[in-house]
Design a protein around this motif. Structure first.
Motif, PDB file in Angstrom:
ATOM      1  N   GLU A 166      41.337  33.134  41.725  1.00  0.00           N
ATOM      2  CA  GLU A 166      42.720  33.288  41.266  1.00  0.00           C
ATOM      3  C   GLU A 166      43.569  32.261  42.015  1.00  0.00           C
TER       4      GLU A 166
ATOM      5  N   GLU B 287      51.887  44.524  41.139  1.00  0.00           N
ATOM      6  CA  GLU B 287      51.415  43.788  39.969  1.00  0.00           C
ATOM      7  C   GLU B 287      50.261  44.516  39.266  1.00  0.00           C
TER       8      GLU B 287
ATOM      9  N   GLU C 100      49.971  27.050  44.551  1.00  0.00           N
ATOM     10  CA  GLU C 100      50.293  27.649  43.251  1.00  0.00           C
ATOM     11  C   GLU C 100      51.605  27.108  42.671  1.00  0.00           C
TER      12      GLU C 100
ATOM     13  N   ASP D 120      58.010  34.930  46.152  1.00  0.00           N
ATOM     14  CA  ASP D 120      56.581  34.671  45.988  1.00  0.00           C
ATOM     15  C   ASP D 120      56.239  33.199  46.156  1.00  0.00           C
TER      16      ASP D 120
ATOM     17  N   LYS E 132      45.999  45.288  48.721  1.00  0.00           N
ATOM     18  CA  LYS E 132      47.183  45.072  47.876  1.00  0.00           C
ATOM     19  C   LYS E 132      47.329  46.358  47.057  1.00  0.00           C
TER      20      LYS E 132
ATOM     21  N   ARG F 134      49.458  44.853  52.535  1.00  0.00           N
ATOM     22  CA  ARG F 134      50.443  43.851  52.089  1.00  0.00           C
ATOM     23  C   ARG F 134      51.778  44.495  51.699  1.00  0.00           C
TER      24      ARG F 134
ATOM     25  N   LYS G   9      54.735  38.247  53.057  1.00  0.00           N
ATOM     26  CA  LYS G   9      54.857  36.867  52.566  1.00  0.00           C
ATOM     27  C   LYS G   9      56.053  36.186  53.225  1.00  0.00           C
TER      28      LYS G   9
HETATM   29  C1  GCV Z   1      46.552  37.571  43.857  1.00  0.00           C
HETATM   30  C2  GCV Z   1      51.420  35.919  42.839  1.00  0.00           C
HETATM   31  C3  GCV Z   1      50.271  35.233  42.147  1.00  0.00           C
HETATM   32  C4  GCV Z   1      49.153  36.212  41.858  1.00  0.00           C
HETATM   33  C5  GCV Z   1      48.732  36.864  43.188  1.00  0.00           C
HETATM   34  C6  GCV Z   1      49.956  37.557  43.769  1.00  0.00           C
HETATM   35  C7  GCV Z   1      49.670  38.206  45.114  1.00  0.00           C
HETATM   36  O1  GCV Z   1      52.087  36.771  41.979  1.00  0.00           O
HETATM   37  O2  GCV Z   1      50.731  34.625  40.983  1.00  0.00           O
HETATM   38  O3  GCV Z   1      48.089  35.501  41.293  1.00  0.00           O
HETATM   39  O4  GCV Z   1      47.664  37.745  43.019  1.00  0.00           O
HETATM   40  O5  GCV Z   1      50.978  36.620  43.959  1.00  0.00           O
HETATM   41  O6  GCV Z   1      50.039  37.609  46.110  1.00  0.00           O
HETATM   42  O7  GCV Z   1      49.111  39.274  45.149  1.00  0.00           O
END
Ligand code: GCV
Length: 645
Positions: free
Chosen positions: A117, A243, A350, A322, A239, A276, A317
């Protein structure tokens, strides 16, 4: 061993060296590599209780160097330091080093099927088709990590799905142990991401309610099995409630309830639970301007400060959203003084060019580390907090890894500098971006002119990337899903809470107390500074404020003119950066040069696209022309005004 070992390529391992099984074997190999670099010196080492476990001293006396370590790992780090000094400077001097962050960790977002990912460097070298891969590359990877002091790694994606949920079961544990042993030979502890709903998905229970005794029992038994097979495991990373991933909120429980339940299962084995804080509502209605995703993590976690078990570390983070190009530091670093914290940054690019664009992130990470939180009367910088200055429990620094099975490991040759730089900063946050860039260039390239050019390219790259992408900290404006390239409204009417709210007059989200109230999550005097556009750092202006295009910035330009100027200048600066590299063609090995130029080609065309889309969008939206009359794709000159003319 068959793989090019990027920044350590000149520290050649002994002929025919095989993957070391113990740290003693690793030390023996690396000492030979050191000896090969400088065979007219006597190298000796000693483990001593007088030093902290991972610390080391190098004591040089004429032609003899003693490497003293607080443990075998400390010695190993000392040897890598000596190798680095020899390759970069041609000589070795006495040093005394102790790591800053207790946990210095990579988070891989590798899936069990071998995909990654947000991976931009090929496929996983940990997994393929539901199987764990263990080969020479595993040990090479560990060598590269250990050489910069990384002491922990999580090999699977935080989004734990399918086969990965079974990593903690008999199906995988034998191989997990083999993997852990490979890493242990380099002083690295393996961690696993677990699926919060494993009690349902593999445990046969109907719930993952953390307060349900059967759920706690499931985890106790699962953890006992894991540690019976893999006693060196560092712990779990989770996590949850994020999401679409499951979590304690489903049952009306708090994040602390969920984390503590898992932490209690790990505690008897000395395991650490990393949880997280990336928890937010990802099903927002864009019409609703009262919800602000930036507020979410603090709203959820701040009330729980002090309620986590001692072996829980919250992973935060760097910014409240993000991994955008530039965000203010997460206010959780101001508001969680009774909890162990880890900083999470993203080396995987990213949102910063996906390893097609050169974007050396160390300068941005340095700003985060140096950030004063005002949460303590002294030692209140993020770097103090994650070094455990105020806490007994574990703290640390994690980066989402940017590696894959590409020959050069990171897709872009220059992206390896982010992996390298992360490790160096986690060890010693006081190192400057200049020092780290020069070190990496010195290790990776032989010619001194090339080293200087590469250092220059790295140091300029972040500012340049910032200048041609979304302006002044507003973020997003990229294509949905894959996140590469410009799309100003790509996320404007979506559910992710990522809005710029541009109108024909103004742009930005008011996050002051008159708006969403996000600014009040910071300690004073920060809260007050962010309340006012005049005292908000310019790079975060549009993160905190909604401002008219005619707003005059501290640099004397209007907001709209600043957008035009930075976007035109960014592309020109990039062009001249490329020319610097073209000038040293022939001094860089051909294969590397070709690869670098291919990426620059992609970066240049993408940068132009960013420039033209952003400039055109805001020109059409505001109806204000560029004072310097450069090419913008406004529909008609008659639509435009030129204020002040
Ligand atoms: C692993 C962002 C990324 C996702 C990622 C997420 C996270 O939203 O686009 O791909 O998922 O962060 O940190 O959990």
């Amino acid at each position: 061993m068959g793989y090019e070992s990027i920044w350590l390529k000149r520290a050649a391992l002994p002929e025919g060296a095989t993957a070391p099984k113990t740290i003693a074997e690793t030390i023996a190999q690396e000492l030979t590599a050191l000896q090969n670099l400088r065979d007219d010196m006597i190298w000796a080492y000693l483990v001593t209780d007088a030093l902290p476990e991972e610390g080391y001293d190098i004591v040089v006396n004429d032609r003899k160097a003693d490497i003293l370590g607080g443990s075998a790992v400390g010695v190993l780090y000392g040897i890598y330091d000596a190798q680095r000094q020899l390759i970069v400077n041609g000589t070795v001097v006495s040093v005394s080093e102790r790591p800053a962050c207790p946990l210095r960790m990579l988070n891989h977002w590798d899936n069990a099927d071998g995909s990654i990912e947000r991976g931009y460097s090929g496929r996983s070298f940990f997994f393929d088709d539901g199987k764990l891969l263990i080969d020479d590359r595993t040990s090479f990877y560990a060598r590269l990590c250990a050489s910069v002091g990384i002491n922990a790694t999580v090999i699977n994606n935080v989004n734990v799905r399918g086969d990965a949920t079974w990593l903690i079961t008999d199906r995988y544990l034998e191989r997990v142990r083999e993997m852990a042993d490979r890493f242990a030979a380099y002083g690295i502890r393996l961690y696993l991401c677990v699926n919060y709903a494993a009690s349902i998905e593999i445990g046969g229970l109907g719930t993952s309610d953390p307060l349900e005794p059967a759920v706690a029992e499931f985890w106790k038994a699962a953890v006992a099995k894991v540690y019976a097979k893999v006693p060196s495991l560092g712990g779990f990373l989770v996590k949850a409630d994020s999401e679409g991933r499951p979590g304690p909120h489903t049952y009306g429980r708090t994040q602390a309830d969920g984390a503590n339940m898992l932490a209690r299962a790990l505690a008897p084995y000395g395991g650490t639970l990393i949880w997280r804080c990336f928890v937010y509502n990802c099903a927002q209605d864009w019409r609703d301007t009262t919800i602000d995703r930036a507020c979410a993590a603090y709203d959820y976690f701040h009330p729980l400060d002090g309620m986590f078990e001692e072996n829980v570390v919250l992973q935060v983070k760097n910014g409240p959203l993000d991994f955008q190009v530039d965000e203010p530091v997460s206010p959780l670093f101001c508001g969680m003084t009774k909890t162990n914290l880890m900083l999470e940054v993203q080396a995987a690019q990213e949102y910063t060019g996906q390893q097609k664009h050169v974007c050396f992130l160390v300068p941005m990470w340095k700003d985060v580390l140096r950030f004063r939180t005002y949460a303590y009367s002294e030692h209140d910088r993020v770097e103090d907090i994650i070094s455990g200055t105020h806490r007994r429990g574990a703290c640390g620094f994690a980066a989402v890894a940017n590696t894959g099975n590409d020959e050069n490991w990171t897709g872009s040759d220059f992206a390896a500098a982010n992996w390298y730089g992360f490790g160096r900063l986690a060890w010693k946050p006081q190192l400057s971006a200049e020092e780290i860039a020069a070190e990496w260039a010195g290790l990776t390239f032989e010619d001194s002119t090339v080293r200087n050019v590469v250092t220059k390219v790295l140091l300029a790259s972040y500012g340049i990337y910032q200048s041609y992408t979304a302006p002044l900290g507003i973020g997003w404006m990229c294509n949905p899903n894959h996140h590469y390239g410009p799309n100003v409204d790509g996320y404007e009417y979506d559910r992710w809470g990522t809005y710029h709210r541009a109108s024909c007059k103004a742009i930005g989200v008011d996050r002051t107390t008159k708006g969403t109230g996000f600014s009040a999550q910071y300690s004073e005097p920060l809260a007050k500074l962010y309340e006012n556009p005049e005292t908000t750092p310019m790079k975060h202006l549009l993160f905190f404020h909604r401002l008219p295009y005619t707003y005059v910035l501290p640099n004397g330009k209007t907001l709209i003119q600043h957008i035009y100027d930075t976007h035109f200048e960014g592309v020109e600066e990039l062009r001249s950066l490329v020319e610097n590299v073209v000038a040293v063609q022939g001094m860089i090995p051909e294969k590397e040069y070709t690869r670098i130029m291919e990426r620059f080609g992609m970066q240049l065309s993408s940068a132009k696209e960013w420039r033209d889309r952003i400039n055109t969008y805001f020109c059409r939206m505001s109806g204000i022309g560029d004072a310097k009359r450069r090419k913008i794709y406004a529909v008609s000159e008659e639509d435009l005004v030129y204020p002040g003319e």
